[in-house]
Each structure stands twice: as C-alpha cells, then as structure tokens.
Design an enzyme around this catalytic site. Structure first.
Site, short mmCIF file in Angstrom:
data_model
loop_
_atom_site.label_atom_id
_atom_site.label_comp_id
_atom_site.label_asym_id
_atom_site.label_seq_id
_atom_site.Cartn_x
_atom_site.Cartn_y
_atom_site.Cartn_z
N HIS A 31 61.52 22.54 33.13
CA HIS A 31 61.03 23.91 32.95
C HIS A 31 60.67 24.17 31.50
CE1 HIS A 31 62.32 26.18 36.79
NE2 HIS A 31 62.11 24.91 37.06
N TYR A 71 65.88 36.23 35.03
CA TYR A 71 67.14 36.96 34.83
C TYR A 71 66.77 38.44 34.76
CZ TYR A 71 69.17 32.49 33.17
OH TYR A 71 69.61 31.19 33.05
N PRO A 88 78.28 32.67 33.19
CA PRO A 88 77.18 31.74 33.52
C PRO A 88 75.80 32.16 33.04
CG PRO A 88 77.93 32.92 35.49
CD PRO A 88 78.86 33.29 34.39
N LYS A 119 75.36 27.56 30.43
CA LYS A 119 75.94 26.68 29.40
C LYS A 119 77.16 25.87 29.85
CE LYS A 119 73.21 27.46 26.13
NZ LYS A 119 72.16 26.61 26.61
N TYR A 177 68.94 28.42 24.41
CA TYR A 177 68.84 28.10 25.84
C TYR A 177 68.63 26.60 26.07
CZ TYR A 177 67.92 29.11 30.78
OH TYR A 177 68.00 29.17 32.14
P1 FAD Z 1 85.22 21.02 36.78
O1 FAD Z 1 83.86 20.87 37.35
O2 FAD Z 1 86.01 22.23 37.15
O3 FAD Z 1 86.05 19.73 37.16
C1 FAD Z 1 87.44 19.63 36.99
C2 FAD Z 1 88.00 18.66 38.00
O4 FAD Z 1 89.38 18.50 37.76
C3 FAD Z 1 87.85 19.18 39.42
O5 FAD Z 1 87.21 18.22 40.23
C4 FAD Z 1 89.29 19.46 39.85
O6 FAD Z 1 89.48 19.26 41.24
C5 FAD Z 1 90.06 18.47 39.00
N1 FAD Z 1 91.46 18.81 38.83
C6 FAD Z 1 92.01 20.04 38.65
N2 FAD Z 1 93.34 19.94 38.57
C7 FAD Z 1 93.66 18.64 38.70
C8 FAD Z 1 94.88 17.92 38.72
N3 FAD Z 1 96.04 18.55 38.62
N4 FAD Z 1 94.84 16.57 38.85
C9 FAD Z 1 93.64 15.93 38.98
N5 FAD Z 1 92.46 16.57 38.98
C10 FAD Z 1 92.46 17.90 38.84
N6 FAD Z 1 77.94 26.89 35.08
C11 FAD Z 1 76.65 27.13 34.95
O7 FAD Z 1 76.08 26.70 33.95
N7 FAD Z 1 75.98 27.83 35.94
C12 FAD Z 1 76.61 28.28 37.07
O8 FAD Z 1 76.00 28.89 37.94
C13 FAD Z 1 77.96 28.06 37.22
N8 FAD Z 1 78.64 28.51 38.32
C14 FAD Z 1 79.98 28.28 38.40
C15 FAD Z 1 80.69 28.74 39.51
C16 FAD Z 1 82.07 28.54 39.60
C17 FAD Z 1 82.84 29.07 40.81
C18 FAD Z 1 82.75 27.85 38.56
C19 FAD Z 1 84.26 27.64 38.65
C20 FAD Z 1 82.02 27.37 37.49
C21 FAD Z 1 80.64 27.57 37.39
N9 FAD Z 1 79.90 27.10 36.30
C22 FAD Z 1 78.60 27.33 36.18
C23 FAD Z 1 80.48 26.34 35.25
C24 FAD Z 1 80.28 24.84 35.44
O9 FAD Z 1 80.18 24.52 36.78
C25 FAD Z 1 81.46 24.19 34.76
O10 FAD Z 1 81.38 24.50 33.38
C26 FAD Z 1 81.53 22.68 34.97
O11 FAD Z 1 81.88 22.39 36.29
C27 FAD Z 1 82.55 22.08 34.01
O12 FAD Z 1 82.82 20.77 34.37
P2 FAD Z 1 84.26 20.16 34.20
O13 FAD Z 1 84.13 18.76 34.65
O14 FAD Z 1 84.78 20.49 32.86
O15 FAD Z 1 85.18 21.00 35.20
C1 DHB Z 2 71.84 28.75 37.61
C2 DHB Z 2 73.03 29.23 37.18
C3 DHB Z 2 73.10 29.87 35.97
O1 DHB Z 2 74.26 30.33 35.53
C4 DHB Z 2 71.99 30.04 35.18
O2 DHB Z 2 72.09 30.70 34.01
C5 DHB Z 2 70.79 29.55 35.61
C6 DHB Z 2 70.72 28.89 36.83
C7 DHB Z 2 71.77 28.07 38.91
O3 DHB Z 2 72.80 27.95 39.58
O4 DHB Z 2 70.67 27.66 39.31
#
Ligand code: FAD
Ligand code: DHB
Length: 390
Positions: A72, A201, A293, A297, A385
């Site tokens: 994009h 947005y 979100p 980021k 961004y």
């Molecule tokens: P996670 O993806 O949370 O991975 C952590 C992992 O650790 C998980 O698989 C979990 O099961 C595991 N874990 C937890 N506890 C234990 C344990 N005790 N032992 C072993 N494993 C364990 N970001 C955006 O940019 N846009 C979005 O739209 C967006 N939507 C989101 C919606 C939700 C509901 C959430 C929670 C987050 C969202 N985010 C979004 C943020 C983004 O998805 C996260 O920043 C990203 O997943 C971070 O990755 P991570 O690997 O640090 O954590």
């Molecule tokens: C999406 C999520 C976001 O938080 C964002 O800023 C842009 C896109 C998505 O899920 O596509």
C-alpha cells in the site's frame, strides 16, 4: 533439556526469534501454551512495516508474503465527509506498508519449523521461570501430565501481555506505564471485496471506524464500542449498518456485506514495562508493551524487539560480545516509546472519548485541518506509519 535460549510463546515474536537464532546456529526451543490451530485462529494485526517484511526476507520465508501481500502506497483519514489521503510512498521516499494478516505470517513461520530445525513444543502448561538473575536460568513446564525442565543461558519472554515472563521480574526492579481507553474495537472479518483499495480510518460523530482488508476478496472492518458491549449485541446487519454510517457515503456505496467469519471485541490499552531485560531474561513484543491498534504498530513493534534481541543473542553466542545484551532494554525501549506516542496520538485524534467536550472536538478538527493542509504534518504521520528506522 539443555539449550542456549529458551523462548516462551510461539506467537509472531517467539517464532520469528526462534528462526533468526536457528539461522545463526544458536540453539533454542520455543514453548507454547496453546495448540497450533488455536494460535492461528486469533485474528489480529494486518499491516506490516518494512522491518517485519525484511525479517521474513532475511529468513527466506517471504515467498507467500511477496506473492499474496498487498503493498500500500497510502491510507486515508476520514473526518465526516472529508477524506485526507496520506500518500506514504510520496512522503517517505517510496516506502510502503504491506497488508498481510498476522495469521498468514504466523502460518509461514510455523510451516518452516521442520525444514529449519526449529523445535516448538505446543500445549505446555504451568510454565515457570527460575533464577533469571543468574547465568544459569531454567524454565519448567508440564506436558501431558509430565513435568519438564529446560536449562539455558537466556530466557526470552515472547508470551504476550498475560504470560508469566514479565511477572518474573521483581516489582522493585520494573516500572509499569499504563493507560486504558474507555472503548474497545469490535472487528469483523468477511469474505467480501474491500470497500476501498486503501485503508480508511474514520472519526465520525457516532464513533471510530476502520475499513481494512486481508486480500482482494477478504475484508476486515472495525468500529469502536463501549467496553460494556458484547459481541452478541452486534448482529452482522447492525455492524454493517454502523460501518456504512461511520465510514461516510462514498465508502458506504462500495461496502459489500457478508456473513462474519470472525467477530470479536478487543479492549484498547497503552502499556510499557521497563526495563525489558533483567539478568538473563529478555522481553519481546506484547509481553513488554501494548499499543492501541490505531497505528497498526503492535505486531511491528514485536518484530523490531526481536530484531534487536536476535542481534544481541547472536553477538553473545557467536562473538562473545555482551554489549548488545547490556544495551537491549534501552535500545528496544527507544523505539517502543516512539510507537507508543504515535499510536496514542492517532487514537486521540480519531476517536470520540466519552469525557471529551466541545473544546476537545474542536482540537481534533483543527488538527485534521492542519494535517489536510500541511505536507510537514502529513510527512510526520507517514514516516511513523511506515515505521521509524531500526
Ligand atoms: P502474542 O501474539 O500474544 O503471542 C504470545 C504467545 O505466547 C501466544 O501464542 C500465547 O499463547 C503464548 N503464551 C502465553 N502464555 C504462555 C505460557 N504461560 N507459556 C507458553 N506460552 C504462552 N495489532 C495490530 O497492529 N492491529 C490489530 O488489529 C491488532 N489486533 C489485536 C487484537 C487482539 C485481541 C490482541 C490481543 C492484539 C491485537 N494486536 C493488533 C496486537 C498484535 O496482534 C500483537 O502486538 C502481536 O500479536 C504481538 O505478538 P507477540 O508474539 O508479542 O504476542
Ligand atoms: C488492521 C488493524 C489495525 O489496527 C490497523 O491500524 C490497520 C489494519 C487490520 O486488522 O487490518
């Protein structure tokens, strides 16, 4: 079991780090509480910055991302009837973001486990960290009723906001910075073409809306809702009606409705834990910080932490260099705070807060007016961004 690095959590942060360490010959094991299918069923982020794409490229795991990801060049801020386009490519010397779901990125990393010799142990229970202040920490977990122990030199907590790693750092050492927002995002995923070729947005008097996508045939939309709302309060029809109002008449005319493949509500929060290293424990991704979100980021910050952590750990094991380990927390936090600031400011600009009055709304309008008329303001948004330099 004995290994050099024990990674807790196999979300994007844990899997990316595991692959980067294996690629440099560092031994590691990843422990994950959930099953692979469960991890893939969590619908989350959709927009990748250059740092995330370049890590997949470096690993040679970017074939599907290159083939199916949608680059994009810009995105849009809608304020009532007005649409402000942020031409990120023009404003940042040709940089882009890539729309590719977190699920797909995680699947690519999961699928490469065997070929790359990355050991991931799924469905672990009762993970606990010990002796993190020493040079010989260890992790225990239970699997199928049997307790196991992993001895290692470093533990990396990639276990998200609720995992045990951050809690292994004593309260006397760590500091928490937290801001909770008075709404959540209700998201819908549907197999319908996007209403616009770029993200929108929208700040509407009824609240925030976001039109996003996963592909040319799959759309992702969000509206903000009070924290007291439940997914069951929102039939598909009610949600499509609300999106059509908040996104404005032009986008509404192009919305194709369809039944929800997934619908969920996520609370919005800003959170930073510092330091991101204590002794032999490093934190990466959501285990150390959460952003609302709005700036897309969360996943990308997890990727930049992993980049710094991988450099630090390979330096330690392959070059006997301790400096980047010592600097890890400061290095990662410098970028984290800037992403926190951007996500917070875009959230404040694009949402209607229940406590806000006429003055705060006038400030939003003045800021949007300024952005619409100033290339400098647009450049600032665009460079944040696409992602600040790593
Ligand atoms: P996670 O993806 O949370 O991975 C952590 C992992 O650790 C998980 O698989 C979990 O099961 C595991 N874990 C937890 N506890 C234990 C344990 N005790 N032992 C072993 N494993 C364990 N970001 C955006 O940019 N846009 C979005 O739209 C967006 N939507 C989101 C919606 C939700 C509901 C959430 C929670 C987050 C969202 N985010 C979004 C943020 C983004 O998805 C996260 O920043 C990203 O997943 C971070 O990755 P991570 O690997 O640090 O954590
Ligand atoms: C999406 C999520 C976001 O938080 C964002 O800023 C842009 C896109 C998505 O899920 O596509």
């Amino acid at each position: 079991m004995k290994t050099q690095v024990c990674i807790i959590g196999a979300g994007p942060a844990g899997l990316l780090l595991g692959h980067l360490l294996r690629a440099e010959g560092v031994d590691c094991v990843v422990l994950e509480r959930r099953s692979p299918d469960y991890v893939l069923s969590r619908i989350r982020a959709g927009v990748l910055e250059n740092i995330t794409v370049s890590l997949m490229e470096r690993l040679g795991l970017d074939q599907r991302l290159k083939a199916e990801g949608l680059p994009h060049d810009g995105f849009n801020l809608a304020d009532g009837e007005r649409l402000i386009r942020i031409d990120i490519a023009d404003l940042t010397g040709g940089q882009q973001v890539v729309v590719y779901g977190q699920t797909e990125l995680t699947r690519d990393l999961m699928d490469a486990r065997e070929e790359r010799g990355l050991e991931v142990i799924y469905e672990t229970e009762d993970t606990a960290l010990f002796d993190v202040e020493s040079d010989a920490p260890y992790v225990t977990y239970t699997k199928d009723g049997t307790q196991h122990r992993v001895d290692c030199r470093f533990i990396v907590g990639c276990d998200g906001f609720h995992g045990p790693s951050r809690k292994a750092i004593p309260a006397s050492v760590g500091k928490e910075y937290m801001r909770e927002y008075p709404f959540g995002w209700l998201g819908i995923l549907a197999d319908v073409p996007p209403c616009n070729h770029e993200l929108i947005y929208a700040n509407h008097e009824r609240g925030f809306a976001l039109a996003s996508m996963r592909s040319e045939t799959r759309s992702r939309y969000y509206v903000d809702v009070p924290l007291t709302d439940k997914v069951d309060d929102w039939s598909d029809e009610r949600l499509w009606d609300e999106l059509a109002i908040r996104l404005g008449p032009e986008a509404a005319a192009n919305i194709t409705r369809g039944s929800a493949l997934e619908k969920s509500i996520a609370p919005l929060r800003s959170f930073v834990f510092a330091p991101m290293r204590h002794g032999s424990l490093l934190l990466c991704g959501d285990s150390a910080h959460i952003v609302p979100p709005t700036g897309a980021k969360g996943l990308n910050l997890a990727a930049s932490d992993v980049h710094y952590a991988a450099e630090a750990l390979t330096g330690f094991f392959n070059k006997s260099d301790n400096d980047a380990i010592t600097a890890y927390s400061d290095t990662a936090l410098a970028r984290v705070w800037k992403s926190e600031r951007f996500s917070w400011s875009l959230t404040k600009l694009m949402h209607r807060f229940p406590e806000d009055g006429l003055f705060e709304r006038a400030m939003q309008q003045a800021e949007l007016d300024y952005i619409a008329s100033s290339r400098a303001a647009q450049t600032s948004i665009a460079e944040n961004y696409v992602g600040l330099p790593v």
